[in-house]
Motif scaffolding. Structure first.
Motif, PDB file in Angstrom:
ATOM      1  N   ALA A  91     -30.131 -18.319  14.036  1.00 50.07           N
ATOM      2  CA  ALA A  91     -29.694 -19.356  15.123  1.00 50.07           C
ATOM      3  C   ALA A  91     -28.981 -18.619  16.226  1.00 50.07           C
ATOM      4  CB  ALA A  91     -28.675 -20.315  14.334  1.00 50.07           C
ATOM      5  N   LEU A 147     -27.364 -23.923  18.206  1.00 52.03           N
ATOM      6  CA  LEU A 147     -26.481 -24.911  17.377  1.00 52.03           C
ATOM      7  C   LEU A 147     -25.835 -26.150  18.081  1.00 52.03           C
ATOM      8  CD1 LEU A 147     -24.915 -22.039  15.025  1.00 52.03           C
ATOM      9  CD2 LEU A 147     -26.382 -23.916  14.483  1.00 52.03           C
ATOM     10  N   PHE A 156     -22.323 -30.156  11.172  1.00 51.96           N
ATOM     11  CA  PHE A 156     -22.540 -28.943  12.229  1.00 51.96           C
ATOM     12  C   PHE A 156     -21.421 -28.181  12.296  1.00 51.96           C
ATOM     13  CE2 PHE A 156     -26.366 -31.409  13.126  1.00 51.96           C
ATOM     14  CZ  PHE A 156     -27.501 -30.496  13.169  1.00 51.96           C
ATOM     15  N   THR A 167     -21.540 -24.300  12.143  1.00 51.81           N
ATOM     16  CA  THR A 167     -21.282 -23.271  13.190  1.00 51.81           C
ATOM     17  C   THR A 167     -20.067 -22.296  12.590  1.00 51.81           C
ATOM     18  OG1 THR A 167     -21.820 -25.016  14.837  1.00 51.81           O
ATOM     19  CG2 THR A 167     -20.097 -23.255  15.537  1.00 51.81           C
TER      20      THR A 167
END
Length: 405
Positions: free
Chosen positions: A312, A317, A333, A337
């Motif tokens: 990623a 993201l 998320f 993250t």
């Protein structure tokens, strides 16, 4: 109605209007700049329409550029700024359903406004602030309506791209499309196939990046426009619907295509087809497909490894967060993250060692073995086996090379 005050953009361009009127011609601010000011929005470009013909404009101002003189547009250079001044005109003969075959310069503002697409774009402002409204544009602004000027069938037949502009304006402004105009949209929708994909692509992406994109999408589908656009026209059963409430704005074009691909459960190959048929830029294709790949890891509903997270990047993201919110994913998320931010390296450039170092320090030659060792070094750093320090990585690589041999 008179404007109580001019926005700065109009104030700066006002001398252009005054100079033209001093020379015996009419001149007005027109179109989107008037609409946006009346809506309290920022003005992108100031367009000026005048009864003066191009040759006459060129005699009034010392510095001009023949921007689109065949269609009546001359750029006037004024105090280090450029302003497009377009002669009042009528148009006829739209054989390509996009551009007029014939343009006739006229002296009548009314005739010029009659050829415009929607009433909210057919407003003009005189130098003294008087708003000229020949087609109920002010009332439609107040009622939040997108209404074709005159006959909708004729306006869309003249320029079929106006149909995409209708749904785009609806999503940008949160306006409804007036009933008769929407009926014309349905009737004339097949003409959209006469328009270049690149033109449709531009309006579609603007629509999807607007604050009320779900509304635009809904009208894009219900009007039948979708049936005449790339990829979608062959997939009527797979057209997604999106909730009108609590939808999240999409950050960029890549997130638009990612949302559609995932909402339609497209495979990797089908996503490629979607992107290619809509003629998206190469970088958008690469970023969308990379995010699609990563989304498949998220579907497994498990904790990702460091090596998987490494695939990623912050932008990906961000896109997945917006897309996931619109598709009601349960993925956390924020946690994802945070886990990504804790990685010791985020990309290959942050690795304290490169192929040249291995060649110099270990006497390796370019080839598969070098690639395998670099990959092993990266994995070792990501998993915490070794610190991302050059001396440590050289030492670890020398030992790993002996094991590989």
């Amino acid at each position: 109605m008179y404007l109580k005050e001019f926005p700065l953009e109009f104030e700066q361009a006002l001398p252009i209007l005054q100079q033209i009127t001093t020379n015996g011609y009419e001149a007005y601010f027109v179109g989107g700049s008037v609409r946006d000011h009346l809506l309290g929005k920022a003005i992108a470009d100031v367009d000026i329409a005048s009864s003066a013909f191009p040759a006459e404009i060129k005699t009034i101002f010392p510095t001009t550029i023949d921007t689109g003189i065949k269609h009546g547009t001359v750029t006037v250079r004024w105090h280090q700024r450029n302003y497009e001044v377009t002669t009042f005109r009528t148009e006829s003969g739209y054989q390509d359903f996009r551009r007029p075959d014939h343009v006739t310069f006229v002296r009548s503002l009314l005739k010029d406004l009659q050829r415009r697409d929607f009433t909210i774009n057919a407003l003009a402002v005189r130098a003294d602030g008087l708003v000229i409204d020949e087609f109920t544009g002010l009332a439609d602004l107040q009622a939040h309506l997108i209404r074709a000027v005159g006959n909708g069938d004729e306006r869309f037949h003249e320029d079929a791209l106006r149909m995409m502009r209708a749904v785009r304006f609806s999503s940008q402004l949160d306006f409804r499309i007036e009933a008769a105009t929407f009926a014309s949209l349905i009737k004339m929708a097949p003409l959209l196939e006469k328009i270049a994909v690149e033109r449709i692509h531009s309006e579609f992406v603007k629509m999807m990046l607007s604050p009320h994109w779900q509304q635009g999408w809904s009208q894009f589908v219900s009007s039948g426009l979708i049936q005449h656009t790339p990829f979608f026209k062959n997939r009527s059963a797979a057209r997604p619907g999106f909730a009108q409430q609590d939808a999240q704005a999409l950050p960029d074009e890549t997130s638009v295509w990612l949302l559609l691909a995932l909402a339609m459960n497209l495979t990797y190959q089908q996503t490629q087809q979607l992107l290619r048929q809509w003629k998206t830029a190469n970088q958008v294709q690469q970023d969308t497909l990379a995010a699609w790949n990563f989304s498949q890891l998220l579907k497994q509903n498990r904790t990702l490894t460091a090596s998987e997270l490494y695939q990623a990047d912050p932008k990906m993201l961000q896109r997945l967060t917006a897309v996931g919110a619109n598709l009601a994913w349960q993925t956390d998320f924020r946690q994802l993250t945070a886990a990504y931010q804790q990685l010791p390296i985020k990309n290959d450039h942050e690795l304290a060692l490169n192929g040249g170092d291995l060649i110099q320090q270990l006497g390796l030659k370019p080839g598969p073995q070098l690639g395998q060792l670099l990959a092993a070094v990266k994995t070792a750093v990501l998993t915490g086996v070794v610190e991302n320090q050059k001396s440590d990585l050289i030492h670890w690589s020398r030992k790993r090379l002996r094991d590989m041999i």
